[in-house]
Scaffold this active site. Structure first.
Site, PDB file in Angstrom:
ATOM      1  N   GLY A 195       2.888  -1.210   4.321  1.00  0.00           N
ATOM      2  CA  GLY A 195       2.436   0.103   3.956  1.00  0.00           C
ATOM      3  C   GLY A 195       4.019   0.977   3.911  1.00  0.00           C
ATOM      4  O   GLY A 195       4.827   0.505   2.669  1.00  0.00           O
ATOM      5  N   GLY A 196       4.456   1.768   4.804  1.00  0.00           N
ATOM      6  CA  GLY A 196       5.780   2.335   4.877  1.00  0.00           C
ATOM      7  C   GLY A 196       6.861   1.712   3.941  1.00  0.00           C
ATOM      8  O   GLY A 196       7.463   2.355   3.167  1.00  0.00           O
ATOM      9  N   LYS A 234       0.059   4.337  -0.434  1.00  0.00           N
ATOM     10  CA  LYS A 234      -0.977   5.160   0.099  1.00  0.00           C
ATOM     11  C   LYS A 234      -0.693   6.788  -0.587  1.00  0.00           C
ATOM     12  O   LYS A 234      -0.323   6.642  -1.898  1.00  0.00           O
ATOM     13  CB  LYS A 234      -0.158   5.599   1.788  1.00  0.00           C
ATOM     14  N   HIS A 276      -9.867   0.739   5.085  1.00  0.00           N
ATOM     15  CA  HIS A 276      -8.559   1.151   5.698  1.00  0.00           C
ATOM     16  C   HIS A 276      -8.567   2.052   6.903  1.00  0.00           C
ATOM     17  O   HIS A 276      -9.463   3.042   6.802  1.00  0.00           O
ATOM     18  CB  HIS A 276      -7.545   1.565   4.673  1.00  0.00           C
ATOM     19  N   GLY A 310       2.383   2.128  11.154  1.00  0.00           N
ATOM     20  CA  GLY A 310       3.251   3.324  11.005  1.00  0.00           C
ATOM     21  C   GLY A 310       4.027   3.735  12.160  1.00  0.00           C
ATOM     22  O   GLY A 310       4.690   4.633  12.274  1.00  0.00           O
ATOM     23  N   ASN A 351       0.794  -1.104  -0.058  1.00  0.00           N
ATOM     24  CA  ASN A 351       0.053   0.050  -0.063  1.00  0.00           C
ATOM     25  C   ASN A 351       0.936   1.251  -0.030  1.00  0.00           C
ATOM     26  O   ASN A 351       1.461   1.595   1.042  1.00  0.00           O
ATOM     27  CB  ASN A 351      -0.932  -0.067   1.162  1.00  0.00           C
ATOM     28  N   SER A 392       3.268  -2.029  10.172  1.00  0.00           N
ATOM     29  CA  SER A 392       4.960  -1.841  10.576  1.00  0.00           C
ATOM     30  C   SER A 392       5.472  -3.336  10.203  1.00  0.00           C
ATOM     31  O   SER A 392       6.586  -3.475  10.699  1.00  0.00           O
ATOM     32  CB  SER A 392       5.100  -1.768  12.235  1.00  0.00           C
ATOM     33  N   GLU A 434      -5.192  -5.275  10.763  1.00  0.00           N
ATOM     34  CA  GLU A 434      -4.336  -4.398  10.854  1.00  0.00           C
ATOM     35  C   GLU A 434      -4.792  -3.383  12.315  1.00  0.00           C
ATOM     36  O   GLU A 434      -5.504  -2.615  12.337  1.00  0.00           O
ATOM     37  CB  GLU A 434      -4.196  -3.284   9.634  1.00  0.00           C
ATOM     38  N   GLU A 480      -7.164   4.424   8.048  1.00  0.00           N
ATOM     39  CA  GLU A 480      -7.159   5.912   7.715  1.00  0.00           C
ATOM     40  C   GLU A 480      -8.236   6.422   7.091  1.00  0.00           C
ATOM     41  O   GLU A 480      -8.527   7.755   7.284  1.00  0.00           O
ATOM     42  CB  GLU A 480      -5.702   6.217   6.724  1.00  0.00           C
TER      43      GLU A 480
HETATM   44  P1  PGA Z   1       2.554   0.525   7.687  1.00  0.00           P
HETATM   45  O1  PGA Z   1       1.124   0.822   6.945  1.00  0.00           O
HETATM   46  O2  PGA Z   1       3.253  -0.729   7.128  1.00  0.00           O
HETATM   47  O3  PGA Z   1       3.387   1.646   7.360  1.00  0.00           O
HETATM   48  O4  PGA Z   1       2.440   0.383   9.112  1.00  0.00           O
HETATM   49  C1  PGA Z   1       0.374  -0.527   7.014  1.00  0.00           C
HETATM   50  C2  PGA Z   1      -0.930  -0.105   6.180  1.00  0.00           C
HETATM   51  O5  PGA Z   1      -1.419   1.277   6.699  1.00  0.00           O
HETATM   52  O6  PGA Z   1      -1.540  -0.803   5.470  1.00  0.00           O
END
Ligand code: PGA
Length: 240
Positions: free
Chosen positions: A222-223, A10, A86, A164, A8, A201, A158, A88
């Site tokens: 994600g990151g 983002k 998600h 994050g 992802n 993470s 998640e 967010e």
């Molecule tokens: P992250 O994000 O790996 O940066 O923690 C995961 C996600 O939001 O799907």
């Protein structure tokens, strides 16, 4: 069991950075790697050796919905997956379980595969309320899904406090929670199995350990996925 790595990206990367990223990823021939770029760049990611997904889709196919992207449009572009629910979008854009349920239904009708994200806040975790929260999210977000369409659903667990932050639940907790999610799904759908990913993470250093959790079908990253080398390493570990 075939595993999945979902990346992802983002709301990141300029056009120049996106082109560089695609070059760095190289020629991947594995449809179990799914990349979710910013919607602007979806056309650059479709019809490649990997799969392509959208980070969101609207709850209608067409009409006067300025700024939205429809599941029918995504399908016509060659997009195969969509992330819905998600945290967010739940937290920043106020998406409720009911809104997510509408989106899941119409995405499935358009033959998109859905990665449904669920997860508890830190407060809910500390109050030992995780299972209740997850059960409610699963039940409400997957209301009125036909038996046939359940095959196109993957759940991503998640924990919000892990996204994050670099803080990850122990493998035992992820295992137990994944089992719980599978049980809830089974009770909703007459014993049917659901695939579950872990997200929060995940990176190139912890992936070997997370990959040993035997009831997971992969990870949502994600990151770390914004770095092509890190994503390649994660892909090597999970997909071989
Ligand atoms: P992250 O994000 O790996 O940066 O923690 C995961 C996600 O939001 O799907």
């Amino acid at each position: 069991m075939e595993k999945i790595v979902a990346a992802n990206l983002k709301m990141n990367m300029t056009l120049e950075e996106t082109n560089k990223y695609i070059n760095e990823i190289g020629n991947i021939n594995n449809k179990n790697l799914i990349i979710f770029p910013s919607s602007l760049y979806l056309p650059f990611f479709v019809n490649k050796g990997f799969s392509c997904g959208s980070q969101n889709a609207y709850s209608e196919n067409k009409g006067a919905f300025t700024g939205e992207i429809s599941p029918m449009q995504l399908k016509s572009l060659g997009v195969e997956y969509v992330i819905l629910g998600h945290s967010e979008r739940r937290q920043i854009l106020n998406e409720t379980n009911e809104i997510i349920n509408k989106k899941v239904n119409i995405a499935l009708i358009n033959d998109l595969n859905v990665i449904l994200c669920i997860g508890e806040t830190k407060e809910q975790y500390e109050q030992h309320n995780t299972n209740n929260v997850l059960k409610e999210q699963i039940t409400k977000c997957l209301k009125n899904i036909s038996f046939e369409n359940t095959k196109k659903i993957i759940i991503a667990y998640e924990p919000i406090w892990s996204i994050g932050t670099g803080v990850i639940p122990t493998n035992e907790i992820i295992h137990t929670t994944t089992d719980y999610i599978k049980e809830v799904f089974k009770s909703l759908y007459n014993g049917l199995e659901i695939r579950v990913l872990y997200g929060g993470s995940v990176n190139d250093e912890n992936i070997e350990s997370i990959n040993t959790i035997d009831n997971l079908s992969g990870v949502l990253v994600g990151g770390a996925s914004m770095n092509a080398n890190k994503l390649n390493k994660i892909k090597e570990v999970v997909l071989h």
